[in-house]
Design a protein around this motif. Structure first.
Motif, PDB file in Angstrom:
ATOM      1  N   UNK A 195       0.724  -1.132   0.004  1.00  0.00           N
ATOM      2  CA  UNK A 195       0.011   0.019   0.118  1.00  0.00           C
ATOM      3  C   UNK A 195       0.746   1.240  -0.005  1.00  0.00           C
ATOM      4  N   UNK A 196       2.247   1.187  -0.295  1.00  0.00           N
ATOM      5  CA  UNK A 196       3.012   2.148  -0.310  1.00  0.00           C
ATOM      6  C   UNK A 196       3.006   2.855  -1.677  1.00  0.00           C
ATOM      7  N   UNK A 197       1.867   3.432  -2.166  1.00  0.00           N
ATOM      8  CA  UNK A 197       1.430   4.203  -3.465  1.00  0.00           C
ATOM      9  C   UNK A 197       2.627   5.159  -3.796  1.00  0.00           C
ATOM     10  N   UNK A 198       2.767   6.187  -2.933  1.00  0.00           N
ATOM     11  CA  UNK A 198       3.549   7.339  -3.367  1.00  0.00           C
ATOM     12  C   UNK A 198       4.795   6.823  -3.629  1.00  0.00           C
ATOM     13  N   UNK A 199       5.547   5.698  -2.765  1.00  0.00           N
ATOM     14  CA  UNK A 199       7.070   5.134  -3.050  1.00  0.00           C
ATOM     15  C   UNK A 199       7.167   4.336  -4.423  1.00  0.00           C
ATOM     16  N   UNK A 200       5.776   3.794  -4.586  1.00  0.00           N
ATOM     17  CA  UNK A 200       5.826   2.803  -5.764  1.00  0.00           C
ATOM     18  C   UNK A 200       5.804   3.982  -7.210  1.00  0.00           C
ATOM     19  N   UNK A 201       5.278   5.023  -6.706  1.00  0.00           N
ATOM     20  CA  UNK A 201       5.322   6.053  -7.903  1.00  0.00           C
ATOM     21  C   UNK A 201       6.482   6.651  -8.144  1.00  0.00           C
ATOM     22  N   UNK A 202       7.244   6.921  -7.013  1.00  0.00           N
ATOM     23  CA  UNK A 202       8.746   7.371  -7.070  1.00  0.00           C
ATOM     24  C   UNK A 202       9.734   6.724  -7.938  1.00  0.00           C
ATOM     25  N   UNK A 203       9.525   5.108  -7.712  1.00  0.00           N
ATOM     26  CA  UNK A 203      10.044   4.022  -8.320  1.00  0.00           C
ATOM     27  C   UNK A 203       9.791   4.026  -9.885  1.00  0.00           C
ATOM     28  N   UNK A 204       8.587   4.149  -9.979  1.00  0.00           N
ATOM     29  CA  UNK A 204       8.220   4.044 -11.417  1.00  0.00           C
ATOM     30  C   UNK A 204       8.568   5.009 -12.351  1.00  0.00           C
ATOM     31  N   UNK A 211      11.388   5.063 -14.586  1.00  0.00           N
ATOM     32  CA  UNK A 211      11.046   4.180 -16.025  1.00  0.00           C
ATOM     33  C   UNK A 211      10.123   4.862 -17.084  1.00  0.00           C
ATOM     34  N   UNK A 212       9.039   5.513 -16.744  1.00  0.00           N
ATOM     35  CA  UNK A 212       8.096   5.946 -17.420  1.00  0.00           C
ATOM     36  C   UNK A 212       8.675   7.161 -18.254  1.00  0.00           C
ATOM     37  N   UNK A 213       9.621   7.795 -17.791  1.00  0.00           N
ATOM     38  CA  UNK A 213       9.919   9.225 -18.206  1.00  0.00           C
ATOM     39  C   UNK A 213      11.273   8.882 -19.229  1.00  0.00           C
ATOM     40  N   UNK A 214      11.719   7.699 -19.328  1.00  0.00           N
ATOM     41  CA  UNK A 214      12.961   7.056 -20.109  1.00  0.00           C
ATOM     42  C   UNK A 214      12.362   7.481 -21.560  1.00  0.00           C
ATOM     43  N   UNK A 215      13.250   7.841 -22.588  1.00  0.00           N
ATOM     44  CA  UNK A 215      13.186   8.283 -23.839  1.00  0.00           C
ATOM     45  C   UNK A 215      12.294   7.225 -24.629  1.00  0.00           C
ATOM     46  N   UNK A 216      11.451   7.510 -25.267  1.00  0.00           N
ATOM     47  CA  UNK A 216      10.583   6.452 -26.026  1.00  0.00           C
ATOM     48  C   UNK A 216       9.510   5.940 -25.239  1.00  0.00           C
ATOM     49  N   UNK A 217       8.566   5.158 -25.881  1.00  0.00           N
ATOM     50  CA  UNK A 217       7.582   4.386 -25.249  1.00  0.00           C
ATOM     51  C   UNK A 217       8.054   3.542 -24.165  1.00  0.00           C
ATOM     52  N   UNK A 218       7.399   3.266 -23.161  1.00  0.00           N
ATOM     53  CA  UNK A 218       7.922   2.372 -21.919  1.00  0.00           C
ATOM     54  C   UNK A 218       7.553   0.987 -22.417  1.00  0.00           C
ATOM     55  N   UNK A 219       8.218   0.142 -22.096  1.00  0.00           N
ATOM     56  CA  UNK A 219       7.826  -1.312 -22.058  1.00  0.00           C
ATOM     57  C   UNK A 219       6.550  -1.740 -21.515  1.00  0.00           C
ATOM     58  N   UNK A 220       5.844  -2.742 -22.273  1.00  0.00           N
ATOM     59  CA  UNK A 220       4.288  -2.891 -21.726  1.00  0.00           C
ATOM     60  C   UNK A 220       4.099  -3.057 -20.419  1.00  0.00           C
ATOM     61  N   UNK A 236       2.166   1.136 -14.539  1.00  0.00           N
ATOM     62  CA  UNK A 236       1.788   2.521 -14.233  1.00  0.00           C
ATOM     63  C   UNK A 236       0.164   2.796 -14.300  1.00  0.00           C
ATOM     64  N   UNK A 237      -0.848   2.199 -15.055  1.00  0.00           N
ATOM     65  CA  UNK A 237      -2.059   2.043 -15.162  1.00  0.00           C
ATOM     66  C   UNK A 237      -2.579   1.644 -13.872  1.00  0.00           C
ATOM     67  N   UNK A 238      -1.996   0.494 -13.614  1.00  0.00           N
ATOM     68  CA  UNK A 238      -2.231   0.003 -12.064  1.00  0.00           C
ATOM     69  C   UNK A 238      -2.213   0.877 -10.995  1.00  0.00           C
ATOM     70  N   UNK A 239      -1.257   1.654 -11.010  1.00  0.00           N
ATOM     71  CA  UNK A 239      -0.744   2.473  -9.609  1.00  0.00           C
ATOM     72  C   UNK A 239      -1.853   3.847  -9.909  1.00  0.00           C
ATOM     73  N   UNK A 240      -2.073   4.309 -10.970  1.00  0.00           N
ATOM     74  CA  UNK A 240      -2.869   5.384 -11.199  1.00  0.00           C
ATOM     75  C   UNK A 240      -4.367   5.300 -10.720  1.00  0.00           C
ATOM     76  N   UNK A 241      -4.499   3.930 -11.029  1.00  0.00           N
ATOM     77  CA  UNK A 241      -6.059   3.552 -10.572  1.00  0.00           C
ATOM     78  C   UNK A 241      -6.328   3.487  -9.187  1.00  0.00           C
ATOM     79  N   UNK A 242      -5.407   2.697  -8.656  1.00  0.00           N
ATOM     80  CA  UNK A 242      -5.187   2.292  -7.174  1.00  0.00           C
ATOM     81  C   UNK A 242      -5.207   3.643  -6.202  1.00  0.00           C
TER      82      UNK A 242
END
Length: 313
Positions: free
Chosen positions: A11-20, A23-32, A38-44
């Motif tokens: 349930x550590x959503x803020x820390x999970x966001x910091x870790x992700x 990876x999301x901001x790397x150049x190019x589309x992120x791996x699936x 990321x979608x799971x996190x945002x919905x949570x």
């Protein structure tokens, strides 16, 4: 990804966001799998934010953005669940966009033309593919915790092509319904009608809810289109009960917009298809009176009286 999984389980959503974020901001589309996480996190995060919290609007917007970016990577069954959740959250445009995408990828395959040329491939529904990635990355317990519903009831098997085709058709019909619901929930009946007319050629006519389409056209203030839908409904009717429902929808389409003369004309055109009963001539008499056509009203009234005398009413 392993660390993020553990963060989410705890349930550590803020820390999970910091870790992700890196990876999301790397150049190019992120791996699936990154996009899905990321979608799971945002919905949570959205579900965890109280309805009366000032952060609710931001959390909803972030969930909508993630769904727009990565929702199409879900399996079709999963997309249907997300569309329903997006509508409940008030993300109508996002829901409509995802439903439109799902409607496209589940459309019937294009037949090869007579010259033998192969048509361009229609986008295929990725049933089970991306959900497989997700299951390898995120344990089922986590998915249940954040409220995502993952279903395998539409999984395809190599030895069941007929079932796969039936599942695809069902998903296509459900995507169509979801698209209409998205526009109607947003208060945009004209957009719902436009979407319906565009998708109708790809639908199985025996599965179309003509009554719903008639109502959508009426809401969009398009009585002629509503009448056209009712005509299709009447033409495909297999029993008297359905014929009556379609006939009433046909006349109601014009009456709802204050056009009794057009209602009478449309009903008169369809008279031969209807059972010649007292109910029919009573309705026709009323329509003629509403349209101000005394001569027609008298003619239909005489037919009504004649049938009532014969039947003993």
């Amino acid at each position: 990804m392993q660390l993020v999984r553990q963060r989410l389980r705890a349930g550590q959503l803020r820390l999970a966001e910091s870790d992700l974020v890196p990876l999301i901001k790397r150049p190019g589309p992120p791996p699936e799998q990154v996009g899905m996480m990321w979608l799971t996190l945002r919905r949570a995060q959205f579900l965890a934010t109280p309805a009366d919290s000032p952060q609710r609007i931001l959390a909803r917007a972030q969930y909508g953005q993630a769904l727009s970016s990565f929702g199409s990577q879900l399996s079709p069954a999963e997309q249907l669940g997300e569309i329903e959740q997006a509508i409940k959250a008030g993300l109508y445009d996002v829901a409509a966009g995802l439903a439109s995408h799902l409607l496209t990828v589940t459309a019937p395959a294009v037949q090869a033309d007579p010259a033998g040329r192969k048509p361009a491939a229609v986008g295929r529904a990725r049933v089970g593919a991306s959900s497989g990635h997700m299951r390898r990355e995120v344990e089922p317990g986590l998915l249940q915790m954040v409220g995502l519903v993952w279903s395998s009831r539409f999984e395809r098997t190599a030895d069941a092509p007929q079932r796969a085709s039936a599942d695809r058709a069902l998903l296509h019909q459900q995507a169509f319904t979801a698209l209409l619901q998205s526009h109607l929930a947003a208060g945009h009946p004209a957009a719902a009608l436009a979407a319906a007319e565009a998708a109708l050629p790809t639908l199985d006519e025996t599965q179309i809810d003509w009554a719903q389409l008639v109502q959508v056209a009426i809401w969009a203030n398009q009585p002629a289109v509503a009448a056209r839908f009712a005509d299709h409904w009447l033409a495909s009717a297999g029993d008297d009960s359905t014929r009556w429902a379609a006939f009433h929808a046909l006349t109601g389409a014009y009456l709802a917009t204050g056009n009794p003369a057009q209602a009478l004309a449309a009903a008169t055109h369809q008279l031969k298809q209807m059972p010649q009963t007292t109910e029919l001539w009573r309705l026709m008499t009323q329509l003629a009176m509403q349209a101000g056509d005394g001569e027609q009203a008298a003619r239909y009234a005489r037919r009504l009286v004649g049938l009532e005398v014969v039947s003993g009413h």
